[in-house]
Write a protein that holds these residues in place. Structure first.
Motif, PDB file in Angstrom:
ATOM      1  N   GLY A   1      35.203  42.897  41.839  1.00 26.74           N
ATOM      2  CA  GLY A   1      36.186  43.716  42.549  1.00 26.74           C
ATOM      3  C   GLY A   1      36.165  43.521  44.050  1.00 26.74           C
ATOM      4  O   GLY A   1      37.188  43.720  44.724  1.00 26.74           O
TER       5      GLY A   1
ATOM      6  N   THR B   1      38.842  40.983  45.260  1.00 24.37           N
ATOM      7  CA  THR B   1      40.278  41.183  45.057  1.00 24.37           C
ATOM      8  C   THR B   1      41.027  41.279  46.380  1.00 24.37           C
ATOM      9  O   THR B   1      42.220  40.994  46.436  1.00 24.37           O
ATOM     10  CB  THR B   1      40.529  42.461  44.228  1.00 24.37           C
ATOM     11  N   ASP B   2      40.324  41.663  47.430  1.00 27.44           N
ATOM     12  CA  ASP B   2      40.912  41.696  48.767  1.00 27.44           C
ATOM     13  C   ASP B   2      40.158  40.694  49.631  1.00 27.44           C
ATOM     14  O   ASP B   2      38.987  40.914  49.963  1.00 27.44           O
ATOM     15  CB  ASP B   2      40.798  43.095  49.369  1.00 27.44           C
TER      16      ASP B   2
ATOM     17  N   ASP C   1      31.166  47.713  37.054  1.00 27.14           N
ATOM     18  CA  ASP C   1      31.753  47.156  38.281  1.00 27.14           C
ATOM     19  C   ASP C   1      30.754  47.101  39.432  1.00 27.14           C
ATOM     20  O   ASP C   1      31.127  47.278  40.599  1.00 27.14           O
ATOM     21  CB  ASP C   1      32.986  47.965  38.699  1.00 27.14           C
TER      22      ASP C   1
END
Length: 269
Positions: free
Chosen positions: A158, A161-162, A241
């Motif tokens: 995660g 993702t940016d 996560d």
């Protein structure tokens, strides 16, 4: 600046918050600042004591004799200096191994222990990763390249993702004035490579919980869970996560687990 003069080093440490004392032991390549995402979530309930391990942060000299056992002895000396007869311990990665060695030094003083993203097993791939990262770091332009190579190993998917997350982390790491040098990194790696435990999971008689990350690439989770299952009455949980940097990827969830577990274990004062 809080410091403790020992026989061969000056140990830097940070103290924050109020309440029962928790000694927080950082992992490989990390110092007291590595708890930056987690510490603010705990300071209203606990007093957090965060030393810079040998070869890291503001502890000097960086090239003093270093071993996991010696760093555990440093931590115990710090708690002696601060006057904590009993205390809680939280250790991340190598800090989890330090916590176990610390229990062997003073089992009657540890009220409860939380081990994060760690394993009391040999993990040749993990050392191979560190060796590769050090080689990259010592190459031209390596100070940026090795960090970019490190992040996929320590952060959950995660995080990526940016794309801005990598740039933000890189800028913060490069700007940190107390970053571990390449030579100090190599020095600490040899300490971990030479580690031979004196305390086994079955030896831990204090209240103990272990937190794993589902996305941890550095710790062989099945082997870790099996080894830690030998701890009497252990509590193990796996956080979704979360990668090896479980205290960054899942700081609120880790804080919740620590609050509940260590509050139940009681105030050691």
């Amino acid at each position: 600046m809080p410091e403790l003069a020992l026989s061969d080093i000056t140990l830097h440490f940070e103290v924050d918050g109020s309440g029962p004392p928790i000694l927080m032991l950082a992992g490989m390549l990390s110092d007291s600042a590595s708890w930056g995402a987690l510490a603010p979530l705990l300071t209203d309930q606990f007093t957090l004591i965060r030393p810079d391990n040998r070869s890291t942060g503001r502890t000097t000299p960086w090239d003093a004799e270093t071993s996991v056992a010696q760093m555990a002895r440093d931590a115990l000396a710090l708690m002696d200096e601060l006057g904590h007869a009993k205390f809680h311990v939280v250790g991340h990665s190598m800090g989890g191994l330090m916590a176990m060695e610390l229990f062997g030094l003073a089992p009657e003083r540890i009220q409860a222990m939380s081990i994060l993203a760690s394993a009391p097993v040999r993990a040749p791939r993990t050392m191979a990763v560190f060796d590769a990262l050090l080689a990259v770091r010592r190459a031209p332009e390596g100070e940026q390249l090795w960090l970019r190579a490190l992040y996929p190993w320590i952060f959950a998917p995660g995080f990526f993702t940016d794309p801005a997350n990598t740039d933000t982390a890189l800028a913060a790491a490069l700007a940190y004035p107390h970053a571990q040098s390449a030579d100090a990194m190599a020095h600490q790696m040899e300490a971990l490579r030479g580690f031979r435990p004196t305390v086994r999971p079955a030896d831990l008689t204090c209240a103990t919980q272990v937190l794993h990350g589902t996305e941890d690439l550095l710790i062989p989770r099945a082997a870790a869970e099996k080894a830690f299952a030998q701890i009497p009455n252990v509590v193990q949980a796996t956080l979704p996560d979360a990668g090896h940097s479980i205290h960054w990827d899942a700081a609120p969830a880790v804080a919740q687990h620590l609050r509940q577990f260590h509050d139940t274990a009681g105030d050691p004062r």
